[in-house]
Design an enzyme around this catalytic site. Sequence first.
Site, PDB file in Angstrom:
ATOM      1  CB  CYS A   8      -0.988  -0.008   1.173  1.00 48.68           C
ATOM      2  SG  CYS A   8      -0.274   0.154   2.823  1.00 48.68           S
ATOM      3  CG  ASN A  11       4.363  -1.687   5.200  1.00 52.64           C
ATOM      4  OD1 ASN A  11       5.441  -2.000   5.685  1.00 52.64           O
ATOM      5  ND2 ASN A  11       3.405  -2.562   5.075  1.00 52.64           N
ATOM      6  CB  CYS A  13      -3.732   1.421   7.029  1.00 51.67           C
ATOM      7  SG  CYS A  13      -3.712   2.859   8.103  1.00 51.67           S
ATOM      8  NE  ARG A  14      -4.519   1.279   1.664  1.00 51.38           N
ATOM      9  CZ  ARG A  14      -4.364   1.920   0.517  1.00 51.38           C
ATOM     10  NH1 ARG A  14      -5.244   1.760  -0.457  1.00 51.38           N
ATOM     11  NH2 ARG A  14      -3.339   2.722   0.331  1.00 51.38           N
ATOM     12  CB  SER A  15       0.386  -3.508   2.850  1.00 50.38           C
ATOM     13  OG  SER A  15       1.121  -2.497   3.478  1.00 50.38           O
ATOM     14  CG  ASP A 122      -5.182   5.078   3.009  1.00 50.13           C
ATOM     15  OD1 ASP A 122      -5.320   4.675   4.188  1.00 50.13           O
ATOM     16  OD2 ASP A 122      -4.181   5.698   2.619  1.00 50.13           O
TER      17      ASP A 122
END
Length: 154
Positions: A8, A11, A13-15, A122
Amino acid sequence: MKNVLFVCLGNICRSPAAEGVLRAKAKERGIDVTIDSAGTGGWHAGDPPDARMAKAASKRGVDIAYQRARQVDLSDFYQFDYVLAMDLSNHSDLLEMAPPNRTCDIRLFLDFADCETRETPDPYYGGTDGFEHVLDLIEQGAEGFLDHLEDESA
């Protein structure tokens, strides 16, 4: 064994959430896979995941608090079999960064999910509901990706 990198923007939140969820679901299914995550940007390098994402993941039994952010490195395009982008912008950035002789498959993570969107939004600037929604999408993506790996090895 396959090697998977989630990417993301920062690095945090999402990943990291995708890394944690896929690790947990792969363990449940007995699928041997190496998983990591990174960001296209490096401004959060060394930082732990966003506390709101870590809390939301923890409520689902997924620990991501130990992870530390890092930036995508040239070696990632050779070390990993799959580099999975969380959104179209990161996918585009990865394709620009990738050397022409890379050995990885660069794809959108949610292309493996049975859902209406291809992008994992995001949640950074939103509220708690955004983190829960992202985790819902990631869980769908993880199940679809593991199905893909099982089909690939059959």
